[in-house]
Structures are given as C-alpha cells and as structure tokens.
Design a protein around this motif. Structure first.
Motif, PDB file in Angstrom:
ATOM      1  N   MET A  74       0.850  -1.184   0.000  1.00 16.29           N
ATOM      2  CA  MET A  74       0.000   0.000   0.000  1.00 16.29           C
ATOM      3  C   MET A  74       0.890   1.239   0.000  1.00 16.29           C
ATOM      4  O   MET A  74       2.102   1.150   0.238  1.00 16.29           O
ATOM      5  CB  MET A  74      -0.923  -0.019   1.223  1.00 16.29           C
ATOM      6  CG  MET A  74      -1.921  -1.158   1.209  1.00 16.29           C
ATOM      7  SD  MET A  74      -2.774  -1.358   2.793  1.00 16.29           S
ATOM      8  CE  MET A  74      -1.505  -2.229   3.731  1.00 16.29           C
ATOM      9  N   ALA A  75       0.302   2.401  -0.281  1.00 17.43           N
ATOM     10  CA  ALA A  75       1.085   3.630  -0.387  1.00 17.43           C
ATOM     11  C   ALA A  75       0.354   4.770   0.294  1.00 17.43           C
ATOM     12  O   ALA A  75      -0.878   4.855   0.253  1.00 17.43           O
ATOM     13  CB  ALA A  75       1.357   3.978  -1.851  1.00 17.43           C
ATOM     14  N   TYR A  76       1.141   5.631   0.911  1.00 16.20           N
ATOM     15  CA  TYR A  76       0.627   6.893   1.451  1.00 16.20           C
ATOM     16  C   TYR A  76       1.481   8.018   0.879  1.00 16.20           C
ATOM     17  O   TYR A  76       2.712   8.008   1.008  1.00 16.20           O
ATOM     18  CB  TYR A  76       0.692   6.916   2.980  1.00 16.20           C
ATOM     19  CG  TYR A  76       0.300   8.272   3.539  1.00 16.20           C
ATOM     20  CD1 TYR A  76      -1.028   8.679   3.553  1.00 16.20           C
ATOM     21  CD2 TYR A  76       1.268   9.146   4.030  1.00 16.20           C
ATOM     22  CE1 TYR A  76      -1.386   9.926   4.048  1.00 16.20           C
ATOM     23  CE2 TYR A  76       0.914  10.389   4.535  1.00 16.20           C
ATOM     24  CZ  TYR A  76      -0.418  10.769   4.529  1.00 16.20           C
ATOM     25  OH  TYR A  76      -0.763  12.005   5.005  1.00 16.20           O
ATOM     26  N   TYR A 114       4.290   0.485   1.921  1.00 19.48           N
ATOM     27  CA  TYR A 114       4.377  -0.407   3.072  1.00 19.48           C
ATOM     28  C   TYR A 114       3.456  -1.606   2.868  1.00 19.48           C
ATOM     29  O   TYR A 114       2.586  -1.611   1.981  1.00 19.48           O
ATOM     30  CB  TYR A 114       3.976   0.339   4.353  1.00 19.48           C
ATOM     31  CG  TYR A 114       2.570   0.880   4.319  1.00 19.48           C
ATOM     32  CD1 TYR A 114       1.493   0.176   4.841  1.00 19.48           C
ATOM     33  CD2 TYR A 114       2.310   2.113   3.729  1.00 19.48           C
ATOM     34  CE1 TYR A 114       0.205   0.669   4.797  1.00 19.48           C
ATOM     35  CE2 TYR A 114       1.021   2.622   3.681  1.00 19.48           C
ATOM     36  CZ  TYR A 114      -0.017   1.898   4.211  1.00 19.48           C
ATOM     37  OH  TYR A 114      -1.300   2.383   4.154  1.00 19.48           O
ATOM     38  N   ALA A 115       3.654  -2.608   3.682  1.00 25.25           N
ATOM     39  CA  ALA A 115       2.834  -3.830   3.657  1.00 25.25           C
ATOM     40  C   ALA A 115       2.753  -4.377   5.075  1.00 25.25           C
ATOM     41  O   ALA A 115       3.603  -4.091   5.931  1.00 25.25           O
ATOM     42  CB  ALA A 115       3.426  -4.869   2.706  1.00 25.25           C
ATOM     43  N   ILE A 116       1.727  -5.182   5.308  1.00 27.45           N
ATOM     44  CA  ILE A 116       1.529  -5.784   6.628  1.00 27.45           C
ATOM     45  C   ILE A 116       2.444  -6.993   6.780  1.00 27.45           C
ATOM     46  O   ILE A 116       2.539  -7.835   5.871  1.00 27.45           O
ATOM     47  CB  ILE A 116       0.068  -6.196   6.817  1.00 27.45           C
ATOM     48  CG1 ILE A 116      -0.842  -4.972   6.714  1.00 27.45           C
ATOM     49  CG2 ILE A 116      -0.138  -6.886   8.151  1.00 27.45           C
ATOM     50  CD1 ILE A 116      -2.320  -5.309   6.791  1.00 27.45           C
ATOM     51  N   ALA A 178      10.026   3.185  12.698  1.00 29.37           N
ATOM     52  CA  ALA A 178       8.784   3.576  13.372  1.00 29.37           C
ATOM     53  C   ALA A 178       7.625   2.660  13.008  1.00 29.37           C
ATOM     54  O   ALA A 178       6.803   2.309  13.863  1.00 29.37           O
ATOM     55  CB  ALA A 178       8.450   5.026  13.028  1.00 29.37           C
ATOM     56  N   LEU A 179       7.527   2.244  11.758  1.00 28.49           N
ATOM     57  CA  LEU A 179       6.395   1.426  11.326  1.00 28.49           C
ATOM     58  C   LEU A 179       6.572  -0.044  11.666  1.00 28.49           C
ATOM     59  O   LEU A 179       5.578  -0.760  11.876  1.00 28.49           O
ATOM     60  CB  LEU A 179       6.180   1.589   9.826  1.00 28.49           C
ATOM     61  CG  LEU A 179       5.740   2.989   9.359  1.00 28.49           C
ATOM     62  CD1 LEU A 179       5.463   2.991   7.866  1.00 28.49           C
ATOM     63  CD2 LEU A 179       4.518   3.465  10.133  1.00 28.49           C
ATOM     64  N   GLU A 180       7.806  -0.528  11.703  1.00 31.71           N
ATOM     65  CA  GLU A 180       8.021  -1.931  12.052  1.00 31.71           C
ATOM     66  C   GLU A 180       7.586  -2.228  13.484  1.00 31.71           C
ATOM     67  O   GLU A 180       7.210  -3.361  13.797  1.00 31.71           O
ATOM     68  CB  GLU A 180       9.492  -2.300  11.850  1.00 31.71           C
ATOM     69  CG  GLU A 180       9.866  -2.527  10.389  1.00 31.71           C
ATOM     70  CD  GLU A 180      11.294  -3.002  10.244  1.00 31.71           C
ATOM     71  OE1 GLU A 180      12.029  -2.975  11.260  1.00 31.71           O
ATOM     72  OE2 GLU A 180      11.677  -3.404   9.125  1.00 31.71           O
ATOM     73  N   GLU A 181       7.634  -1.251  14.349  1.00 26.45           N
ATOM     74  CA  GLU A 181       7.164  -1.457  15.720  1.00 26.45           C
ATOM     75  C   GLU A 181       5.672  -1.758  15.784  1.00 26.45           C
ATOM     76  O   GLU A 181       5.198  -2.343  16.763  1.00 26.45           O
ATOM     77  CB  GLU A 181       7.474  -0.217  16.564  1.00 26.45           C
ATOM     78  CG  GLU A 181       8.965   0.059  16.729  1.00 26.45           C
ATOM     79  CD  GLU A 181       9.209   1.301  17.559  1.00 26.45           C
ATOM     80  OE1 GLU A 181       8.202   1.926  17.980  1.00 26.45           O
ATOM     81  OE2 GLU A 181      10.380   1.641  17.801  1.00 26.45           O
ATOM     82  N   HIS A 182       4.944  -1.378  14.751  1.00 23.12           N
ATOM     83  CA  HIS A 182       3.494  -1.575  14.733  1.00 23.12           C
ATOM     84  C   HIS A 182       3.061  -2.649  13.738  1.00 23.12           C
ATOM     85  O   HIS A 182       1.887  -2.738  13.390  1.00 23.12           O
ATOM     86  CB  HIS A 182       2.804  -0.255  14.392  1.00 23.12           C
ATOM     87  CG  HIS A 182       3.138   0.860  15.340  1.00 23.12           C
ATOM     88  ND1 HIS A 182       2.614   0.940  16.609  1.00 23.12           N
ATOM     89  CD2 HIS A 182       3.972   1.920  15.205  1.00 23.12           C
ATOM     90  CE1 HIS A 182       3.082   2.019  17.212  1.00 23.12           C
ATOM     91  NE2 HIS A 182       3.917   2.626  16.390  1.00 23.12           N
ATOM     92  N   GLY A 183       4.001  -3.461  13.269  1.00 25.39           N
ATOM     93  CA  GLY A 183       3.652  -4.585  12.407  1.00 25.39           C
ATOM     94  C   GLY A 183       3.584  -4.265  10.934  1.00 25.39           C
ATOM     95  O   GLY A 183       2.975  -5.034  10.167  1.00 25.39           O
ATOM     96  N   LEU A 184       4.211  -3.195  10.473  1.00 27.51           N
ATOM     97  CA  LEU A 184       4.205  -2.818   9.065  1.00 27.51           C
ATOM     98  C   LEU A 184       5.628  -2.807   8.536  1.00 27.51           C
ATOM     99  O   LEU A 184       6.552  -2.320   9.199  1.00 27.51           O
ATOM    100  CB  LEU A 184       3.561  -1.439   8.868  1.00 27.51           C
ATOM    101  CG  LEU A 184       2.108  -1.299   9.325  1.00 27.51           C
ATOM    102  CD1 LEU A 184       1.621   0.120   9.105  1.00 27.51           C
ATOM    103  CD2 LEU A 184       1.206  -2.291   8.596  1.00 27.51           C
TER     104      LEU A 184
END
Length: 313
Positions: A74-76, A114-116, A178-184
C-alpha cells in the motif's frame, strides 16, 4: 431385528449421513481472495492463525470468522489532496510542515510504500483494524520525519545535491523503524519536493543571478563587436554608400519588430511615390486627440521625406 433389516437400514441411512456430512464440511470452506490475508477470529477474539490467499476449511462448529487484510503493498503520499486517492491501497494527504535543524520552515512531500507483516497481523488487528492502518502510517511517518529533520545537522543545504540522498536515506531508516514497531514493513520511501517558502525564493533568485551573469558575459563579446561595426558605419554613412545602409537594414527591421509600444507595419497606398517601398511604419495614437494625431502625421511625413533623401526604406 433381523440381519436383512439392519443391512437395508444401513443402505438407506448411509447416503443421508453422507449428504449431511458433506453439507457441514462444504459450509466450512472459505476462500481468501488474491492480494489479501485472512485473520481467523474465534468467538470475537483474534488468533495467531493467518490464512494465505486460496481456499481453506474452517470448522463452523467452533464459531470461527475470517477478517481480510491487504497482503499487497500500500502507499501513502503526503503532499497531495485527499481527492486524488485512486483506491483503498493508495491514500494521500497534505504535506508535512516542520522546521529544519537550522530553524528554516519547510513543507515536505514524501511517499511511503508499506505492507503488513503476516506474523504480526494479530497485533495490527487488535490495535488498529482494517480502517486504522492509513492513519497509523500518516501519524508515525510524520513524527519520524519531523524528528529527523529537526536534528541540528540537517540544514537547508541538506536538501540539495549529494546531501539530499543522505537525507532521504536517513528519513527512510527513521520511518522504517517507526512502522516496524506496529507490524508494518516499509517497502520504499521517496522524498518529494520540499517547499522552503521565502528561503526557497532567495535560493532560486541567487541561482538565476549566477546564470544571468554568465549570459551577460557571453553576450558582451557580441555587443562589443556590434559597437565597433556601428562606429565604422558612422564613417561610411557620410559617403551615402548603399552598402552601409544595407548592412544596417536588418538590425533596424529587427528592432522595429521587437518593439512593443504600438508600432505597426502597413502596406503603402499604390502610387504614393516612384521608387518607394510598399511598407510603412505607423505608431498607434488615440483617435480622440486631434493634437496628437496631427503631430504623428507631421512626424511621419518628415520621416518619409528623410528616408526618400537618404535612400533608406
């Protein structure tokens, strides 16, 4: 009951039992579409069982439910309006306004892909859910970028040249952590245009001034040669030689064409005079001012007489 009766009963009940079993088993089959991950939820609570795209069997007797999440990237995109989002996998938002390490204000545009992480899908589901992932990426990426750019080592010069590549790599590492801490999992980060406001205008003016100076230096030799030729022409004009006027004719017509103060080229009336060219030069003047019109006519007549005497068109 005789043996024959038992056999007949079994023959009759076997198909019925088989059909019932098949109906129960068939109802438990579920299909996870391509590009998605299936999280198994038991009695309303998420489990660690993640289903890959394809066909799976889930026992209905235990009240299982499948919640789908995107498995693709996905993209932001920060720096674009919300109306430009093309799909649920591609979201956009405003640019990030922050201060650099030297206190210069900047509006930063960037893109995060990013991806889950499948192993952490349960954490994502319990904390954010399918609709909260975009908000998570927006907030965490903005926080990480703001902290990185506020470092005293980051200045306006860090956004240009080879230092921009280093700055982009630093921001990518901060957003990834920052995002890997939340599962991304971050698949890509691109630093877009950075608007520096008045500071950017000063930088652009400085760059333009340098190139304008180079242009003036390049044209100086041409202007110097033209000045020398004009000086030589002044000595040739006194002899009324036709070649001197022909040399200057091209420059005079070019100056008339490039003028923007109302000069017009018109066709001269037939029979205006023998040996005269068929073009005339006229300047626009207000028609409601008789004095101006008379003065323009007088000046034009004097100019025509002068050109007739000198032989210049």
């Amino acid at each position: 009951m005789s043996t024959a009766a038992i056999v007949i009963l079994l023959v009759l009940l076997a198909p019925i039992i088989g059909v019932v079993v098949w109906v129960v088993l068939a109802a438990g089959f579920t299909t996870v579409p391509a590009g998605s991950l299936g999280l198994v939820v038991k009695n309303g609570k998420a489990t660690d069982h993640t289903l890959a795209p394809g066909r799976h069997w889930v026992p209905l007797v235990r009240r299982f439910m499948i919640v789908e999440y995107p498995s693709v990237e996905m993209a932001y995109r920060a720096g674009e309006g919300a109306s430009t989002a093309s799909s649920e996998l591609d979201r956009s938002g405003p640019s990030l306004s922050c201060a650099l390490g030297d206190r210069a204000r900047a509006d930063v545009s960037y893109t995060v892909r990013y991806a889950i992480i499948p192993e952490q899908l349960r954490t994502v589901h319990e904390r954010f859910g399918p609709q909260g992932i975009n908000g998570l990426v927006r907030d965490e990426s903005a926080r990480a970028i703001s902290r990185s750019l506020s470092d005293p080592e980051v200045t306006v010069a860090s956004l240009f040249g080879s230092e921009r590549t280093e700055t982009e790599a630093r921001l990518a590492a901060a957003v990834t952590a920052a995002l890997e801490e939340h599962g991304l999992r971050v698949a890509g980060f691109v630093l877009g245009p950075v608007d520096l406001g008045r500071t950017g205008e000063v930088i652009q003016a400085t760059v333009r001034a340098r190139f304008e100076l180079a242009l003036e230096e390049a044209e100086a030799a041409t202007r110097l040669a033209q000045a020398r030729n004009d000086g030589e022409l002044e000595r040739q004009i006194t002899s009324l030689r036709e070649g001197a006027w022909r040399y200057r004719e091209t420059d005079l017509w070019r100056e008339l064409v490039q003028r923007s103060d109302g000069v017009q080229l018109g066709r001269r009336r037939p029979g205006y005079g023998p040996g005269r060219l068929g073009l005339t030069v006229r300047e626009d003047t207000p028609t409601n001012d008789p004095a101006t019109t008379d003065q323009t006519t007088t000046d034009q007549t004097a100019a025509d007489d002068t050109s007739t005497a000198t032989g210049m068109p």
